[in-house]
Design a protein around this motif. Structure first.
Motif, PDB file in Angstrom:
ATOM      1  N   PRO A  24       0.821  -1.215   0.000  1.00 14.83           N
ATOM      2  CA  PRO A  24       0.000   0.000   0.000  1.00 14.83           C
ATOM      3  C   PRO A  24       0.851   1.260   0.000  1.00 14.83           C
ATOM      4  CG  PRO A  24       0.076  -0.932   2.206  1.00 14.83           C
ATOM      5  CD  PRO A  24       0.832  -1.881   1.317  1.00 14.83           C
ATOM      6  N   TYR A  25       0.460   2.219  -0.812  1.00 12.35           N
ATOM      7  CA  TYR A  25       1.095   3.535  -0.842  1.00 12.35           C
ATOM      8  C   TYR A  25       0.000   4.578  -0.637  1.00 12.35           C
ATOM      9  CZ  TYR A  25       5.430   1.527  -2.626  1.00 12.35           C
ATOM     10  OH  TYR A  25       6.586   0.806  -2.763  1.00 12.35           O
ATOM     11  N   PHE A  26       0.272   5.565   0.211  1.00 12.77           N
ATOM     12  CA  PHE A  26      -0.737   6.548   0.575  1.00 12.77           C
ATOM     13  C   PHE A  26      -0.434   7.906  -0.058  1.00 12.77           C
ATOM     14  CE2 PHE A  26      -0.708   3.257   3.730  1.00 12.77           C
ATOM     15  CZ  PHE A  26      -2.050   3.047   4.011  1.00 12.77           C
ATOM     16  N   ILE A  27      -1.508   8.625  -0.425  1.00 11.80           N
ATOM     17  CA  ILE A  27      -1.341   9.971  -0.961  1.00 11.80           C
ATOM     18  C   ILE A  27      -0.797  10.845   0.169  1.00 11.80           C
ATOM     19  CG2 ILE A  27      -2.438  11.880  -2.174  1.00 11.80           C
ATOM     20  CD1 ILE A  27      -2.541   9.119  -3.627  1.00 11.80           C
ATOM     21  N   ALA A  28       0.397  11.395  -0.026  1.00 11.30           N
ATOM     22  CA  ALA A  28       1.122  12.065   1.059  1.00 11.30           C
ATOM     23  C   ALA A  28       0.350  13.251   1.640  1.00 11.30           C
ATOM     24  CB  ALA A  28       2.489  12.522   0.545  1.00 11.30           C
ATOM     25  N   THR A  29      -0.230  14.079   0.773  1.00 14.02           N
ATOM     26  CA  THR A  29      -0.925  15.268   1.278  1.00 14.02           C
ATOM     27  C   THR A  29      -2.158  14.899   2.104  1.00 14.02           C
ATOM     28  OG1 THR A  29      -2.078  15.412  -0.855  1.00 14.02           O
ATOM     29  CG2 THR A  29      -0.150  16.815  -0.552  1.00 14.02           C
ATOM     30  N   ASP A  30      -2.819  13.793   1.755  1.00  8.18           N
ATOM     31  CA  ASP A  30      -3.990  13.353   2.521  1.00  8.18           C
ATOM     32  C   ASP A  30      -3.593  13.040   3.964  1.00  8.18           C
ATOM     33  OD1 ASP A  30      -5.321  13.529   0.152  1.00  8.18           O
ATOM     34  OD2 ASP A  30      -5.702  11.395  -0.085  1.00  8.18           O
ATOM     35  N   ALA A  43       6.070  19.440   5.659  1.00  4.89           N
ATOM     36  CA  ALA A  43       6.018  18.262   6.527  1.00  4.89           C
ATOM     37  C   ALA A  43       6.497  17.019   5.783  1.00  4.89           C
ATOM     38  CB  ALA A  43       4.601  18.058   7.045  1.00  4.89           C
ATOM     39  N   ILE A  44       6.055  16.870   4.543  1.00  7.31           N
ATOM     40  CA  ILE A  44       6.442  15.705   3.740  1.00  7.31           C
ATOM     41  C   ILE A  44       7.941  15.737   3.449  1.00  7.31           C
ATOM     42  CG2 ILE A  44       6.154  14.593   1.483  1.00  7.31           C
ATOM     43  CD1 ILE A  44       3.194  15.733   1.630  1.00  7.31           C
ATOM     44  N   ASN A  45       8.458  16.917   3.089  1.00  8.74           N
ATOM     45  CA  ASN A  45       9.893  17.039   2.805  1.00  8.74           C
ATOM     46  C   ASN A  45      10.744  16.796   4.050  1.00  8.74           C
ATOM     47  OD1 ASN A  45       9.542  17.662   0.081  1.00  8.74           O
ATOM     48  ND2 ASN A  45       9.389  19.855   0.465  1.00  8.74           N
ATOM     49  N   TRP A  50      10.827   8.266   1.544  1.00  3.03           N
ATOM     50  CA  TRP A  50      10.637   7.482   0.322  1.00  3.03           C
ATOM     51  C   TRP A  50       9.486   8.033  -0.529  1.00  3.03           C
ATOM     52  CZ3 TRP A  50      14.892   4.973   0.296  1.00  3.03           C
ATOM     53  CH2 TRP A  50      15.439   4.470   1.470  1.00  3.03           C
ATOM     54  N   VAL A  51       9.426   9.349  -0.682  1.00  3.70           N
ATOM     55  CA  VAL A  51       8.363   9.965  -1.486  1.00  3.70           C
ATOM     56  C   VAL A  51       8.613   9.667  -2.965  1.00  3.70           C
ATOM     57  CG1 VAL A  51       7.195  12.111  -2.092  1.00  3.70           C
ATOM     58  CG2 VAL A  51       8.139  11.809   0.212  1.00  3.70           C
ATOM     59  N   THR A  52       7.552   9.273  -3.663  1.00  2.00           N
ATOM     60  CA  THR A  52       7.672   9.041  -5.098  1.00  2.00           C
ATOM     61  C   THR A  52       6.410   9.535  -5.795  1.00  2.00           C
ATOM     62  OG1 THR A  52       8.203   7.377  -6.783  1.00  2.00           O
ATOM     63  CG2 THR A  52       6.684   6.713  -5.027  1.00  2.00           C
ATOM     64  N   LYS A  53       6.456   9.596  -7.098  1.00  2.82           N
ATOM     65  CA  LYS A  53       5.326  10.090  -7.892  1.00  2.82           C
ATOM     66  C   LYS A  53       4.482   8.924  -8.406  1.00  2.82           C
ATOM     67  CE  LYS A  53       6.608  14.520  -7.986  1.00  2.82           C
ATOM     68  NZ  LYS A  53       5.785  15.607  -7.387  1.00  2.82           N
ATOM     69  N   SER A  54       3.181   9.187  -8.513  1.00  3.94           N
ATOM     70  CA  SER A  54       2.292   8.220  -9.149  1.00  3.94           C
ATOM     71  C   SER A  54       1.101   8.980  -9.724  1.00  3.94           C
ATOM     72  CB  SER A  54       1.822   7.166  -8.142  1.00  3.94           C
ATOM     73  OG  SER A  54       1.109   6.139  -8.814  1.00  3.94           O
ATOM     74  N   THR A  72       5.166   5.409   1.662  1.00  2.07           N
ATOM     75  CA  THR A  72       5.030   4.059   2.207  1.00  2.07           C
ATOM     76  C   THR A  72       4.447   4.122   3.623  1.00  2.07           C
ATOM     77  OG1 THR A  72       7.245   4.150   3.147  1.00  2.07           O
ATOM     78  CG2 THR A  72       7.031   3.276   0.907  1.00  2.07           C
ATOM     79  N   GLU A  73       4.181   2.938   4.188  1.00  2.19           N
ATOM     80  CA  GLU A  73       3.702   2.862   5.575  1.00  2.19           C
ATOM     81  C   GLU A  73       4.701   3.514   6.522  1.00  2.19           C
ATOM     82  OE1 GLU A  73       2.280  -0.910   7.114  1.00  2.19           O
ATOM     83  OE2 GLU A  73       1.951  -1.597   5.068  1.00  2.19           O
ATOM     84  N   SER A  74       6.007   3.243   6.316  1.00  2.00           N
ATOM     85  CA  SER A  74       7.010   3.761   7.243  1.00  2.00           C
ATOM     86  C   SER A  74       7.030   5.283   7.239  1.00  2.00           C
ATOM     87  CB  SER A  74       8.396   3.212   6.898  1.00  2.00           C
ATOM     88  OG  SER A  74       8.751   3.516   5.571  1.00  2.00           O
ATOM     89  N   ASP A  75       6.830   5.900   6.065  1.00  2.00           N
ATOM     90  CA  ASP A  75       6.777   7.363   6.020  1.00  2.00           C
ATOM     91  C   ASP A  75       5.518   7.886   6.694  1.00  2.00           C
ATOM     92  OD1 ASP A  75       9.176   8.112   4.926  1.00  2.00           O
ATOM     93  OD2 ASP A  75       8.499   7.971   2.855  1.00  2.00           O
TER      94      ASP A  75
END
Length: 263
Positions: A24-30, A43-45, A50-54, A72-75
């Protein structure tokens, strides 16, 4: 394009998820918004590794796609650990106790609203069921491959694989430093032994998780084998901090008392 799944809780709002390679990968801003960050980009930066684009479907135009940052879950755990939101712990419980177990058991999360008809709800359920069947079929295929590969030449490979999101104790020490806690790998190992998280008596089980750690789900053991020059084969055991453990220890060490013990 990966299927988009939506989880919703009135207290926090929505978080969207896509599955890539059965992870599972989550939308970071959400996630950042749910955790009360006013500047979600910062906050994300600051906290995610492990931020990536999709791409996800455009909500207003089914023929278009949106480019988004996914984590990812860990982030997600790192964002939880650094959140100032009083209800961050409740958010963590929702994710740990409801969202992730549902994904892993069924391969999906059935999101419904009050205005959906029975037919629409059934259609959603059938989609999830189909994904579950496909996932189980892939798992059976992988198990068959493993059985075929279990010949003498592979008996010296790692015996037990740990979670992709687990990290070494030294990596946890680096994470703690990023959170203002001055420690190193050796001091952290000593602290974990002295406080009942790792076995401290010398012997085969030295530096392996205690029952306390296992019950909490914060440390796991990665086992492997080592072939010595004389042909002797020994078993190696490496403690690794789970995603849940990273959040647990960072929160624990943030108190002034724990910081002073590590300094």
């Amino acid at each position: 394009m990966n299927d988009l799944q939506i989880f919703e809780k009135m207290e926090f709002g929505q978080i969207r998820m896509i599955e890539i390679g059965e992870k599972p990968y989550f939308i970071a801003t959400d996630v950042a918004k749910c955790l009360g960050y006013t500047n979600t980009s910062k906050a994300i930066n600051d906290h995610c590794k492990w931020v990536t684009k999709s791409y996800i479907p455009h909500p207003q135009n089914k023929n278009k796609e949106l480019e988004v940052n996914i984590i990812t879950e860990s982030d997600m755990y790192r964002l939880i650990a650094n959140s100032k939101l009083p209800s961050a712990e409740k958010f963590e419980s929702w994710v740990f106790d409801e969202v992730l177990p549902t994904i892993r058991k069924t391969g999906g999360y059935i999101h419904t609203t009050e205005d959906m008809s029975d037919d629409e709800i059934m259609a959603r359920a059938l989609q999830v069921a189909q994904k579950t069947i496909e996932k189980k079929s892939r798992e059976l295929e992988e198990k068959d491959k493993v059985i075929q590969l279990q010949q003498p030449k592979v008996l010296f490979a790692d015996a037990v694989a740990s979670s992709d999101d687990s990290i070494l104790v030294g990596e946890l020490a680096k994470l703690l430093k990023q959170n203002g806690i001055n420690t190193g790998e050796k001091r952290l190992f000593a602290w974990l032994r002295d406080n009942g998280y790792l076995i401290k008596r010398k012997g085969e089980d030295y530096n392996t998780p205690t029952q306390k750690s296992v019950n909490l789900g914060v440390i796991e053991t990665k086992e492997g084998t080592r072939v010595h020059p004389n042909g002797y084969i020994s078993v190696t055991k490496t403690p690794k901090i789970t995603g849940k453990g990273q959040v647990y220890f960072i929160n624990k060490f943030k108190s002034s008392k724990q910081i002073s013990m590590l300094s």
